[in-house]
Design an enzyme around this catalytic site. Sequence first.
Site, PDB file in Angstrom:
ATOM      1  N   GLU A   1      40.355   6.457   7.694  1.00  0.00           N
ATOM      2  CA  GLU A   1      39.374   7.575   8.400  1.00  0.00           C
ATOM      3  C   GLU A   1      38.225   8.049   7.595  1.00  0.00           C
ATOM      4  O   GLU A   1      37.140   8.362   8.136  1.00  0.00           O
ATOM      5  CB  GLU A   1      40.235   8.703   8.761  1.00  0.00           C
TER       6      GLU A   1
ATOM      7  N   HIS B   1      50.690  13.934  16.963  1.00  0.00           N
ATOM      8  CA  HIS B   1      49.868  13.409  18.015  1.00  0.00           C
ATOM      9  C   HIS B   1      49.759  14.558  19.115  1.00  0.00           C
ATOM     10  O   HIS B   1      49.251  14.208  20.262  1.00  0.00           O
ATOM     11  CB  HIS B   1      50.772  12.303  18.697  1.00  0.00           C
TER      12      HIS B   1
HETATM   13  C1  TPP Z   1      46.164   8.401   8.883  1.00  0.00           C
HETATM   14  C2  TPP Z   1      46.758   7.493  10.134  1.00  0.00           C
HETATM   15  N1  TPP Z   1      45.901   6.960  10.885  1.00  0.00           N
HETATM   16  C3  TPP Z   1      45.937   6.302  11.776  1.00  0.00           C
HETATM   17  C4  TPP Z   1      47.225   6.221  12.495  1.00  0.00           C
HETATM   18  C5  TPP Z   1      47.670   5.506  13.774  1.00  0.00           C
HETATM   19  N2  TPP Z   1      48.403   4.076  13.591  1.00  0.00           N
HETATM   20  C6  TPP Z   1      49.838   4.426  13.670  1.00  0.00           C
HETATM   21  S1  TPP Z   1      50.482   2.979  13.249  1.00  0.00           S
HETATM   22  C7  TPP Z   1      49.031   2.507  12.820  1.00  0.00           C
HETATM   23  C8  TPP Z   1      49.091   1.014  12.519  1.00  0.00           C
HETATM   24  C9  TPP Z   1      49.713   0.801  11.135  1.00  0.00           C
HETATM   25  O1  TPP Z   1      49.729  -0.703  10.767  1.00  0.00           O
HETATM   26  P1  TPP Z   1      50.385  -0.995   9.369  1.00  0.00           P
HETATM   27  O2  TPP Z   1      50.475  -0.220   8.256  1.00  0.00           O
HETATM   28  O3  TPP Z   1      50.422  -2.572   9.345  1.00  0.00           O
HETATM   29  O4  TPP Z   1      52.141  -0.795   9.939  1.00  0.00           O
HETATM   30  P2  TPP Z   1      53.021  -1.497  10.923  1.00  0.00           P
HETATM   31  O5  TPP Z   1      52.607  -0.799  12.383  1.00  0.00           O
HETATM   32  O6  TPP Z   1      52.388  -2.947  11.067  1.00  0.00           O
HETATM   33  O7  TPP Z   1      54.272  -1.462  10.688  1.00  0.00           O
HETATM   34  C10 TPP Z   1      47.894   3.283  13.113  1.00  0.00           C
HETATM   35  C11 TPP Z   1      46.675   2.849  12.864  1.00  0.00           C
HETATM   36  C12 TPP Z   1      48.338   6.960  11.626  1.00  0.00           C
HETATM   37  N3  TPP Z   1      49.693   6.865  11.758  1.00  0.00           N
HETATM   38  N4  TPP Z   1      48.049   7.511  10.529  1.00  0.00           N
END
Ligand code: TPP
Lengths: 352, 352, 327, 327
Positions: free
Chosen positions: D63, D132
């Site tokens: 972000e 959220h």
């Molecule tokens: C700081 C932040 N930005 C955005 C999000 C929204 N978000 C939730 S899960 C996710 C993807 C995470 O991907 P990864 O780290 O590969 O973990 P996975 O879901 O594959 O287990 C995002 C962008 C968040 N939870 N926290």
Amino acid sequence: MEAPEHWAGTEPERVLAHDGTPVGDTDVGLSDDQLRAALRWMILARRLDAECIALQRQGELTVYPGFEGQEAAQIGSALALGADDFVWPTFRELAAAIVRGVDPVQYLWYHRGTWHGGPYDPRATRFGPICIPVATQLCHAVGYAIGVAKDGSDAVALGYIGDGATSEGDFHEAMNLAAVFRAPAVVFVQNNGWAISVPTRRQTAGEIWKRAEGYGVPGVRVDGNDVLAVYRATADAVARARRGDGPTLIEALTYRIGAHSTADDAGRYRDPAEVEVARRFDPIVRFRAWMSASGRIDEDGVASFEDDAERFANDVRASLVAEGSPPAEWMFDWAYAEPPATLDRQRREALG
Amino acid sequence: MEAPEHWAGTEPERVLAHDGTPVGDTDVGLSDDQLRAALRWMILARRLDAECIALQRQGELTVYPGFEGQEAAQIGSALALGADDFVWPTFRELAAAIVRGVDPVQYLWYHRGTWHGGPYDPRATRFGPICIPVATQLCHAVGYAIGVAKDGSDAVALGYIGDGATSEGDFHEAMNLAAVFRAPAVVFVQNNGWAISVPTRRQTAGEIWKRAEGYGVPGVRVDGNDVLAVYRATADAVARARRGDGPTLIEALTYRIGAHSTADDAGRYRDPAEVEVARRFDPIVRFRAWMSASGRIDEDGVASFEDDAERFANDVRASLVAEGSPPAEWMFDWAYAEPPATLDRQRREALG
Amino acid sequence: MTDAAQHTMVGALNQALHDALRDDDRVLVFGEDVACLGGVFRVTDGLLDGFGGDRVFDTPISEAGIVGAAVGLAFAGWKSVVEMQFDAFSYPALEQIIDHVAKMRMRTRGRVDMPIVVRIPAFGGIRGKEHHGESPETYYVHTAGLKVVTPSSPLDAYRLLRHAIADPDPVIFLEPKSRYWPKEAGELAFDGPGIGVGRVVRDGGACTIVAYGSMVTRCLEAAARLEPGGIDARVVDLRSLSPLDVELLERCAVETGRVVVVHEAPLTLGMGAEVAARVMELAFDHLAAPVARVTGWDVPYPPAALEQRYLPSVERIVEAAREVVSY
Amino acid sequence: MTDAAQHTMVGALNQALHDALRDDDRVLVFGEDVACLGGVFRVTDGLLDGFGGDRVFDTPISEAGIVGAAVGLAFAGWKSVVEMQFDAFSYPALEQIIDHVAKMRMRTRGRVDMPIVVRIPAFGGIRGKEHHGESPETYYVHTAGLKVVTPSSPLDAYRLLRHAIADPDPVIFLEPKSRYWPKEAGELAFDGPGIGVGRVVRDGGACTIVAYGSMVTRCLEAAARLEPGGIDARVVDLRSLSPLDVELLERCAVETGRVVVVHEAPLTLGMGAEVAARVMELAFDHLAAPVARVTGWDVPYPPAALEQRYLPSVERIVEAAREVVSY
Ligand SMILES: Cc1ncc(C[n+]2csc(CCOP(=O)(O)OP(=O)(O)O)c2C)c(N)n1
Ligand SMILES: Cc1ncc(C[n+]2csc(CCOP(=O)(O)OP(=O)(O)O)c2C)c(N)n1
Ligand SMILES: [Mg+2]
Ligand SMILES: [Mg+2]
């Protein structure tokens, strides 16, 4: 496609080939009983994952992020930890949680919308609160590791993180702090190829494990669907941390078989053919093949695990759906150690 | 101590040995006139730096962060840029600024407390506003690089950053974004051994240039007190970026001869002996030795540069001290494109 | 420490940290340049020598990491007192502070305290560079789960910091840089009003001037200027911005019927908004005039050359007090 | 688009982005999951197909980097519309937003505009997970140099987003998630009230209920419930939280003499504090009752099971209106 694209590049450490034939020393330090226990956990975890998706469809959970395909990565790493070691999870480590002894019903309070973070006792279970802001938990893991080391304990902190979260500044700050303070920490990246809709190749242009050298710490790339390799790599990292030799970065190559969560429609961004390919590398099939081929388990043994899994899933469902709503007081009870007068007034207004 | 401790480890790229004898190809693409200009800039910059410290002592500047010892790093890199390339500085790049044609008097408005960021036109000078929150400017550099590439320009963005600032999350996010988008960016780290009172070894446990591989981009370690080596490393990185081959991370090993700023007392944390050692590696002495040994300049030539420097410093002082205070309207004039009614009321209250 | 002893706020804060480290071996002090250098303002001077590198240490430049580490350290039973070098440099840590420091206790159903103190040299008036003169209190006061305090005098600085470190909840501790050096005589003592309690620093019946931190002295000067004109102004030092001492605000509003609130932060959603809203809620029928807000303007904090045109001046405070009194 | 057309807010926002990308080739849309997926709420659905990966693209999860890149892109003459996936996930970008997005124009003496729109799905009420359902408006409204807006209906969402993208100043665009799906009939049009202008969404003389975003509908429900009891409440949709439409607030306060302000964010230093303070400053002599604030409690946003016990209910709004009217 031979294999998921994010597995390309450096060959990961591996003990069992995809078909379960040994390609390395299978004596990773687990007794036959422990090996059977590992297989059992994997079977239980997958069954529970399926149950949770069903529970969500039936409205018993709000949103649920499944972990199908990541059983070896989570269970192999969790089993490598000692009783005093502390896990700092993301929102997808239910498999690791049950292995660590967290009550799955309490854990699922989180996905049911009953309470934040998971209401289990994080200190007693040595399993941190479910963490949503990605990568932030790694800073907690490192701080915890620094703290227990100050107390002369040889406990280790293991922080889970996803491939996508490694793009956050907190990943970097945590890695660097861990390295500078030689914190007894293990950063375990589950690279499952996807961050919601973004594939690993658009998340980073390098290989995640290679970031370790820049911090002056060891980095390991391991086949995350090979439970023996994951166990060994994690056990080595934990031993290194216990010895006071500092942190390790582990990249475990695995795959997110399901959608990001029950709220996600992977069909919008992912070719189903890719998932079919990934299914050929199923971590349970692989481990089970070796276990039977090596005479460590027979059909009946597996069948009994599946029965256990069935019972386990049903028990979790039964207790979970019996859970009521939390009392509204809870909103006010723990915001502060002693609620300020102004908040007491609000409490009365809200509850009275 | 043979050399500052943060220079240990991987040998940096070098063209001139510390005593000025060539150890590599001295034809780095600079004509003799350009080489003389480089020496002249270094002499002017150092003289200006001394003048600024004097100006601060006399109360004409609020606080001033000197750059003595970093002339080769700043000037060698700045000279490697084309007219359209854009510099994203920290608060310590006055030497790079004057090379890029920024009016030093306008630049010093910043350190005089007359205006934030430097009131020079960042677009016209292709030199970004002085940036204080460390590492944040790298994200701007990368965004700018992505932007000019979209316009089909072959301009490159060069972001300066210090060793200490590489511990910030923004360093990581900027590097990763640059790599993923193959942005035409150069991240130039001036590792001067110190971040206020914290030595590089307590800032990171690795070598900064080695972080590059983790991002999948080239990393270079260069002797930051060797203006020829700095020029060549930067020119190569700029050429790579222009070709569309993406970003480069450069770590230039140099040394902060002075205190962090005129407000800092380095005696509280730094052994003066270390500074004496570092002085033996003076970038101007080294370059000048080679320039005269190779017959590119004689004593008179150097003397004329020193006269220029004297005049330059005196002119800057004269114009700077003549500067008055900014009108209070300025507080309100640029907060918004058109000030909202509520702010207009405040403006009248403040000025009326 | 004798009664005659003179203390600067820097000295008092330094003593508070020293005494807290001495009295509770779970207390840690860390941050950027706090150990070897003793902090850019010397607030942590000598603590490294006194307590060693295990309890007082320098960190890399990683505000989010520093605060995040403090969260993990709290799980391990440590009480962290971290320093953000200047007001604006606490912003990289806002995600950790808002998402975790403020919420962890509730998230864990009270099982895990967050005894974290985030020290922030704050506010302007010292001819600082950009980002060195900001007033970040609103970001913290609006964040439920945090406590926010700021002292206006050396003796109170000692007391408040001791209370903050002893508090099981996270406390954002804002230090008014411009008040770091003036001296106050007296004994540094832990006892006395803690967090959540404001204090009347000058009594008076004509109106109440509410302030905190750096502005308290200016309000006292304004009160002194108003006296000859027959206006005896009461001056309140909030001390605790969260929780707010609403009882004190109510009492003063009821007793004086006229209130002026003063702060450096911009007008819009600065503390003055909350004070005004509370005063209206609690003492509407007693108010003879609208609560007046004397604050910084709704623009970014200006350069040194203009900061005194931005900060509430004694004149503006006097003017506002005259207006509410003659309303 | 015919007058009869029905629009959800998601559809209207999507159309606004589409039309902005079409009308101005300097506009870019990027963020996490906005391109291939079309955003987790589908607000950016189809934009990648319509305008290509050069103008609509997915980014890594960064972000601060996303917003920082938007600052650099502004220097290169691009207008970035970035998405922070959820309210709390805008916090990692706060340093870039407060230190640079909000200040760059002043810093450069007006030489460099920051035409950046930060879209944030905000507020609660959708049974979301922790982080959220938050209301981050105070952090942005207090930050001088930013504009902050939030629509309450699909047609206004289209208009406000077009105005935000056209604005030379940075705009924080808060999208009320809980209002993403209800439909509104009418034509999506750019013209009409822009930023800085509030609107009366229901007329009435007994009192004024001030709200924005997700709470406007609840306030209209409350007004409907009050009517049978003879209380005809006026409902104001602020639309623009910064700058505030103080003229409208003054007029409504003068005309109705009684004001209730409603928001999801916690009470302390929520928008209600600023509205109350302004109303008192502008209409003190016309106020028949103190401004009442109906807000979220001063605790972290609760889990889904309790969020309706946290959010201002129609009952609480009705109750507050009755109280100010009968004061
Ligand atoms: C700081 C932040 N930005 C955005 C999000 C929204 N978000 C939730 S899960 C996710 C993807 C995470 O991907 P990864 O780290 O590969 O973990 P996975 O879901 O594959 O287990 C995002 C962008 C968040 N939870 N926290
Ligand atoms: C985000 C942030 N945190 C803290 C500071 C305070 N600060 C100013 S300069 C500095 C040290 C920077 O060291 P380095 O990056 O090595 O640059 P150098 O001063 O050596 O040129 C610090 C900590 C800051 N400016 N920004
Ligand atoms: Mg992933
Ligand atoms: Mg440095």
